[in-house]
Scaffold this motif. Structure first.
Motif, PDB file in Angstrom:
ATOM      1  N   LEU A  90       1.050  59.221  80.642  1.00 51.96           N
ATOM      2  CA  LEU A  90       1.518  58.319  79.578  1.00 51.96           C
ATOM      3  C   LEU A  90       0.416  57.333  79.197  1.00 51.96           C
ATOM      4  O   LEU A  90       0.224  57.016  78.022  1.00 51.96           O
ATOM      5  CB  LEU A  90       2.763  57.551  80.024  1.00 51.96           C
ATOM      6  CG  LEU A  90       4.004  58.384  80.379  1.00 51.96           C
ATOM      7  CD1 LEU A  90       5.159  57.462  80.796  1.00 51.96           C
ATOM      8  CD2 LEU A  90       4.441  59.275  79.233  1.00 51.96           C
ATOM      9  N   CYS A 142      -0.115  58.532  75.519  1.00 56.11           N
ATOM     10  CA  CYS A 142       1.067  58.056  74.791  1.00 56.11           C
ATOM     11  C   CYS A 142       1.043  56.562  74.477  1.00 56.11           C
ATOM     12  O   CYS A 142       1.559  56.133  73.452  1.00 56.11           O
ATOM     13  CB  CYS A 142       2.343  58.359  75.573  1.00 56.11           C
ATOM     14  SG  CYS A 142       2.382  59.996  76.345  1.00 56.11           S
ATOM     15  N   HIS A 183       3.015  54.124  72.028  1.00 54.47           N
ATOM     16  CA  HIS A 183       4.304  53.791  72.654  1.00 54.47           C
ATOM     17  C   HIS A 183       4.194  52.534  73.499  1.00 54.47           C
ATOM     18  O   HIS A 183       4.154  52.591  74.726  1.00 54.47           O
ATOM     19  CB  HIS A 183       4.815  54.969  73.487  1.00 54.47           C
ATOM     20  CG  HIS A 183       5.335  56.099  72.656  1.00 54.47           C
ATOM     21  ND1 HIS A 183       6.622  56.164  72.192  1.00 54.47           N
ATOM     22  CD2 HIS A 183       4.705  57.203  72.168  1.00 54.47           C
ATOM     23  CE1 HIS A 183       6.793  57.263  71.465  1.00 54.47           C
ATOM     24  NE2 HIS A 183       5.636  57.910  71.442  1.00 54.47           N
ATOM     25  N   ALA A 240       5.199  53.406  67.520  1.00 54.14           N
ATOM     26  CA  ALA A 240       6.241  54.333  67.970  1.00 54.14           C
ATOM     27  C   ALA A 240       7.552  53.579  68.219  1.00 54.14           C
ATOM     28  O   ALA A 240       7.546  52.375  68.460  1.00 54.14           O
ATOM     29  CB  ALA A 240       5.781  55.055  69.222  1.00 54.14           C
ATOM     30  N   ILE A 255      11.514  63.293  76.030  1.00 58.31           N
ATOM     31  CA  ILE A 255      10.080  63.470  76.305  1.00 58.31           C
ATOM     32  C   ILE A 255       9.794  64.930  76.647  1.00 58.31           C
ATOM     33  O   ILE A 255       8.848  65.534  76.131  1.00 58.31           O
ATOM     34  CB  ILE A 255       9.624  62.528  77.450  1.00 58.31           C
ATOM     35  CG1 ILE A 255       9.629  61.083  76.952  1.00 58.31           C
ATOM     36  CG2 ILE A 255       8.248  62.931  77.977  1.00 58.31           C
ATOM     37  CD1 ILE A 255       9.356  60.040  78.020  1.00 58.31           C
ATOM     38  N   MET A 263       4.702  66.020  70.494  1.00 58.14           N
ATOM     39  CA  MET A 263       4.096  64.781  70.986  1.00 58.14           C
ATOM     40  C   MET A 263       3.132  65.113  72.106  1.00 58.14           C
ATOM     41  O   MET A 263       3.463  65.953  72.939  1.00 58.14           O
ATOM     42  CB  MET A 263       5.171  63.826  71.512  1.00 58.14           C
ATOM     43  CG  MET A 263       5.925  63.093  70.417  1.00 58.14           C
ATOM     44  SD  MET A 263       4.892  61.798  69.707  1.00 58.14           S
ATOM     45  CE  MET A 263       5.479  61.772  68.017  1.00 58.14           C
ATOM     46  N   PRO A 297       1.052  63.595  68.835  1.00 59.10           N
ATOM     47  CA  PRO A 297       0.766  64.295  67.589  1.00 59.10           C
ATOM     48  C   PRO A 297      -0.670  64.825  67.550  1.00 59.10           C
ATOM     49  O   PRO A 297      -1.607  64.083  67.265  1.00 59.10           O
ATOM     50  CB  PRO A 297       0.999  63.227  66.507  1.00 59.10           C
ATOM     51  CG  PRO A 297       0.995  61.925  67.207  1.00 59.10           C
ATOM     52  CD  PRO A 297       1.317  62.165  68.638  1.00 59.10           C
ATOM     53  N   LEU A 341      -2.082  67.156  75.575  1.00 55.82           N
ATOM     54  CA  LEU A 341      -1.806  67.483  76.968  1.00 55.82           C
ATOM     55  C   LEU A 341      -2.229  68.922  77.263  1.00 55.82           C
ATOM     56  O   LEU A 341      -2.101  69.803  76.412  1.00 55.82           O
ATOM     57  CB  LEU A 341      -0.312  67.337  77.260  1.00 55.82           C
ATOM     58  CG  LEU A 341       0.314  65.965  76.991  1.00 55.82           C
ATOM     59  CD1 LEU A 341       1.751  65.926  77.508  1.00 55.82           C
ATOM     60  CD2 LEU A 341      -0.492  64.845  77.626  1.00 55.82           C
ATOM     61  N   HIS A 345       1.059  53.642  59.768  1.00 52.44           N
ATOM     62  CA  HIS A 345       1.157  54.892  60.514  1.00 52.44           C
ATOM     63  C   HIS A 345      -0.180  55.615  60.429  1.00 52.44           C
ATOM     64  O   HIS A 345      -0.694  56.107  61.413  1.00 52.44           O
ATOM     65  CB  HIS A 345       2.264  55.718  59.876  1.00 52.44           C
ATOM     66  CG  HIS A 345       2.952  56.633  60.802  1.00 52.44           C
ATOM     67  ND1 HIS A 345       2.374  57.776  61.268  1.00 52.44           N
ATOM     68  CD2 HIS A 345       4.179  56.576  61.347  1.00 52.44           C
ATOM     69  CE1 HIS A 345       3.236  58.400  62.055  1.00 52.44           C
ATOM     70  NE2 HIS A 345       4.334  57.684  62.124  1.00 52.44           N
ATOM     71  N   TRP A 368       1.867  63.283  59.869  1.00 53.42           N
ATOM     72  CA  TRP A 368       0.613  62.942  60.540  1.00 53.42           C
ATOM     73  C   TRP A 368      -0.550  63.568  59.804  1.00 53.42           C
ATOM     74  O   TRP A 368      -0.550  64.769  59.581  1.00 53.42           O
ATOM     75  CB  TRP A 368       0.622  63.468  61.983  1.00 53.42           C
ATOM     76  CG  TRP A 368       1.699  62.866  62.809  1.00 53.42           C
ATOM     77  CD1 TRP A 368       2.921  63.418  63.080  1.00 53.42           C
ATOM     78  CD2 TRP A 368       1.686  61.589  63.452  1.00 53.42           C
ATOM     79  NE1 TRP A 368       3.653  62.558  63.847  1.00 53.42           N
ATOM     80  CE2 TRP A 368       2.934  61.432  64.091  1.00 53.42           C
ATOM     81  CE3 TRP A 368       0.738  60.572  63.527  1.00 53.42           C
ATOM     82  CZ2 TRP A 368       3.253  60.287  64.806  1.00 53.42           C
ATOM     83  CZ3 TRP A 368       1.060  59.431  64.249  1.00 53.42           C
ATOM     84  CH2 TRP A 368       2.307  59.303  64.876  1.00 53.42           C
TER      85      TRP A 368
HETATM   86  C1  HEC Z   1      -0.510  58.487  67.645  1.00 52.22           C
HETATM   87  C2  HEC Z   1       0.696  57.836  68.082  1.00 52.22           C
HETATM   88  C3  HEC Z   1       1.576  58.492  69.119  1.00 52.22           C
HETATM   89  C4  HEC Z   1       1.186  59.062  70.305  1.00 52.22           C
HETATM   90  C5  HEC Z   1      -0.209  59.195  70.879  1.00 52.22           C
HETATM   91  C6  HEC Z   1       2.405  59.512  70.932  1.00 52.22           C
HETATM   92  N1  HEC Z   1       3.487  59.236  70.160  1.00 52.22           N
HETATM   93 FE1  HEC Z   1       5.427  59.711  70.523  1.00 52.22          FE
HETATM   94  N2  HEC Z   1       5.972  59.014  68.717  1.00 52.22           N
HETATM   95  C7  HEC Z   1       5.164  58.340  67.837  1.00 52.22           C
HETATM   96  C8  HEC Z   1       5.912  57.979  66.639  1.00 52.22           C
HETATM   97  C9  HEC Z   1       5.396  57.218  65.446  1.00 52.22           C
HETATM   98  C10 HEC Z   1       7.216  58.473  66.836  1.00 52.22           C
HETATM   99  C11 HEC Z   1       8.400  58.391  65.858  1.00 52.22           C
HETATM  100  C12 HEC Z   1       8.671  59.740  65.243  1.00 52.22           C
HETATM  101  C13 HEC Z   1       7.540  60.240  64.378  1.00 52.22           C
HETATM  102  O1  HEC Z   1       7.048  59.512  63.519  1.00 52.22           O
HETATM  103  O2  HEC Z   1       7.125  61.410  64.576  1.00 52.22           O
HETATM  104  C14 HEC Z   1       7.210  59.112  68.152  1.00 52.22           C
HETATM  105  C15 HEC Z   1       8.322  59.728  68.711  1.00 52.22           C
HETATM  106  C16 HEC Z   1       8.398  60.173  70.022  1.00 52.22           C
HETATM  107  C17 HEC Z   1       9.610  60.648  70.663  1.00 52.22           C
HETATM  108  C18 HEC Z   1      10.968  60.798  70.007  1.00 52.22           C
HETATM  109  C19 HEC Z   1      11.651  59.468  69.998  1.00 52.22           C
HETATM  110  C20 HEC Z   1      13.012  59.535  69.349  1.00 52.22           C
HETATM  111  O3  HEC Z   1      13.372  58.568  68.646  1.00 52.22           O
HETATM  112  O4  HEC Z   1      13.704  60.540  69.518  1.00 52.22           O
HETATM  113  C21 HEC Z   1       9.268  60.955  71.960  1.00 52.22           C
HETATM  114  C22 HEC Z   1      10.203  61.454  73.052  1.00 52.22           C
HETATM  115  C23 HEC Z   1       7.857  60.680  72.108  1.00 52.22           C
HETATM  116  N3  HEC Z   1       7.373  60.199  70.925  1.00 52.22           N
HETATM  117  C24 HEC Z   1       7.147  60.862  73.272  1.00 52.22           C
HETATM  118  C25 HEC Z   1       5.761  60.763  73.355  1.00 52.22           C
HETATM  119  C26 HEC Z   1       5.011  61.100  74.548  1.00 52.22           C
HETATM  120  C27 HEC Z   1       5.618  61.534  75.862  1.00 52.22           C
HETATM  121  C28 HEC Z   1       3.701  60.930  74.220  1.00 52.22           C
HETATM  122  C29 HEC Z   1       2.496  61.224  75.084  1.00 52.22           C
HETATM  123  C30 HEC Z   1       2.480  62.458  75.837  1.00 52.22           C
HETATM  124  C31 HEC Z   1       3.636  60.465  72.855  1.00 52.22           C
HETATM  125  N4  HEC Z   1       4.905  60.379  72.358  1.00 52.22           N
HETATM  126  C32 HEC Z   1       2.457  60.154  72.162  1.00 52.22           C
HETATM  127  C33 HEC Z   1       3.808  58.083  68.014  1.00 52.22           C
HETATM  128  C34 HEC Z   1       3.028  58.599  69.046  1.00 52.22           C
END
Ligand code: HEC
Length: 430
Positions: free
Chosen positions: A47, A51, A55, A61, A78, A87, A89, A107, A199, A349
């Protein structure tokens, strides 16, 4: 020596997996393994690296994933998002083309398996003593390239209401430059307050005098990336009177927020022309798109001839809502073909994939770049507003496009040969 060991090891694992998976449910199989992943020893480091840039509180996020307490309620979500590779992205196809990229936070298959078995085992916390120290985050206000010589902002502060749909669009600002200059470093970033709602932001230059309305890519802002400091002797030109285009994606965060995204530029001293010119161009435009209603896998192809030898530095697909996937290939003058990269597309994205220097494609002049795009006009595409209608090319985001942004620098024959030889020497050593 180490290769043999790895090979034996993986054979060993294949055997184990084969034996264990015979008739044993996956959950039980994972429980029978010696090592059961825990949050503190296995998940927290993942994480932190991949992430938490996004996050954490105040970032883009929807939820923070810094601690066990924050992460535990999201465990199943997750697992779903990482196993589907939604995720983080990062949508490069891991099975084809170049694999080493700068800022790659994706990953590995092993990490995905670890997350999955951690969740399957009930997402245990583990020993608190195993928890790595919290990650230190960079100061968002600081320019990663150092103090810029020139800063251009979006023309007006942009207000994102507390509750608002996603906003995509282009904002134009005059650069105010009165002479052509060569860029040594460039960085795009939100203003301090705007950081949680931006974003992405992609900047480019537009030469309004030019007949083709030439664009030229400047920089992409995305969390986890730095600005671009070009290697010595390499630069990008900005023309007097150029307009700066900011391609923005704003997302609401429940609180009214104002942003003033800006681009900062450092120049080469006046009169200094760098030896290598960094170019970014639309590659493989196809303006004759024919995407029938309801079809989920519609392919189009486009081509672009390289006039000079090229060291390719970056690739970014450019599609709109119906985009699904894009591949960038190269047909060399001797007719051999390579696929450089393929990436799935998610309209949410816009990711620039920057090749690591030691694997950046080296292509001789005359090479034909080949861009293949797929569109999904079915109801299975979550960005599709109207699967009952035909779609075609156009400038509005409700129309479609198909091209790649490709960045490269040109090399004369001598420098090109030299880069190719250096690459071969390294490859032979490995
Ligand atoms: C570059 C930014 C970024 C990174 C890096 C990232 N995320 Fe996200 N994540 C987001 C955003 C923004 C959202 C909201 C949905 C969307 O815009 O796609 C999201 C949504 C999610 C959700 C869904 C949440 C929901 O409301 O259901 C999960 C679970 C999640 N991320 C897990 C992870 C995990 C685990 C990692 C690392 C392994 C990660 N993300 C890395 C930006 C990121």
């Amino acid at each position: 020596m180490s290769r043999t060991t790895n090979c034996e090891l993986s054979l060993f694992f294949v055997l184990i997996v084969a034996i264990v998976s015979m008739g044993v449910p996956a959950v039980e199989a994972a429980q029978n393994n010696d090592h059961q992943p825990t949050f503190t020893s296995d998940i927290a480091p993942i994480l932190q690296r991949s992430c938490q840039d996004c996050h954490r509180t105040g970032s883009i996020a929807p939820m923070s994933l810094l601690t066990y307490e924050e992460t535990r309620p999201w465990a199943r979500s997750i697992r779903e998002k990482v196993t589907s590779r939604a995720m983080p992205p990062w949508y490069i196809d891991k099975n084809i083309g170049v694999q080493d990229f700068k800022y790659d936070y994706s990953l590995s298959d092993e990490e995905i398996a670890t997350v999955s078995s951690w969740v399957n085992n009930g997402a245990p916390r583990g020993n608190p003593a195993d928890m790595p120290p919290p990650r230190q985050f960079r100061d968002i206000a600081e320019w990663k390239i150092g103090e810029p010589d020139w800063v251009v902002e979006i023309p007006e502060p942009f207000v994102v209401a507390a509750e608002a749909p996603n906003w995509w669009g282009d904002l134009y600002a005059d650069s105010g430059l009165t002479e052509d200059r060569w860029i040594k470093a460039v960085e795009t970033k939100p203003s301090l307050e705007g950081f949680p709602v931006v974003h992405h932001a992609v900047t480019s230059m537009e030469d309004t005098d030019s007949e083709e309305g030439d664009y030229n890519f400047l920089n992409e802002y995305a969390l986890g990336k730095n600005g671009d400091i070009f290697p010595d002797g390499t630069g990008r030109q900005i023309k007097a009177g150029a307009q700066i285009k900011f391609n923005m994606h704003y997302a609401a965060i429940g609180v009214e927020t104002t942003d003033r995204t800006r681009v900062g530029i450092q120049f080469y001293p006046k009169g200094v022309v760098p030896e290598r010119k960094l170019i970014s161009a639309h590659v493989g435009d196809d303006e004759d798109l024919d995407i029938p209603a309801g079809e989920s896998n519609v392919r189009h192809d486009g081509f672009y001839r390289l006039k000079e030898n090229a060291h390719i530095t970056a690739f970014q697909a450019h599609l709109h809502n119906l985009g699904k996937r894009q591949c960038l290939g190269a047909i060399l003058p001797d007719n051999t073909k390579q696929i450089l990269s393929c990436a799935d597309w998610d309209f949410g994205w816009h990711i620039v994939y920057n090749y690591e220097d030691h694997v950046a494609p080296l292509l001789p002049k005359g090479t034909l770049l080949h861009v293949t795009s797929w569109h999904d006009n079915s109801e299975g595409n979550r960005w599709n507003d109207d699967p009952t209608n035909w779609a075609g090319f156009g400038q509005r985001s409700s129309d479609e496009m198909s091209f790649a942004w490709v960045s490269w620098y040109e090399l004369n024959d001598e420098s090109f040969e030299q880069e190719v030889e250096e690459r071969q020497a390294v490859d032979n050593d490995n």
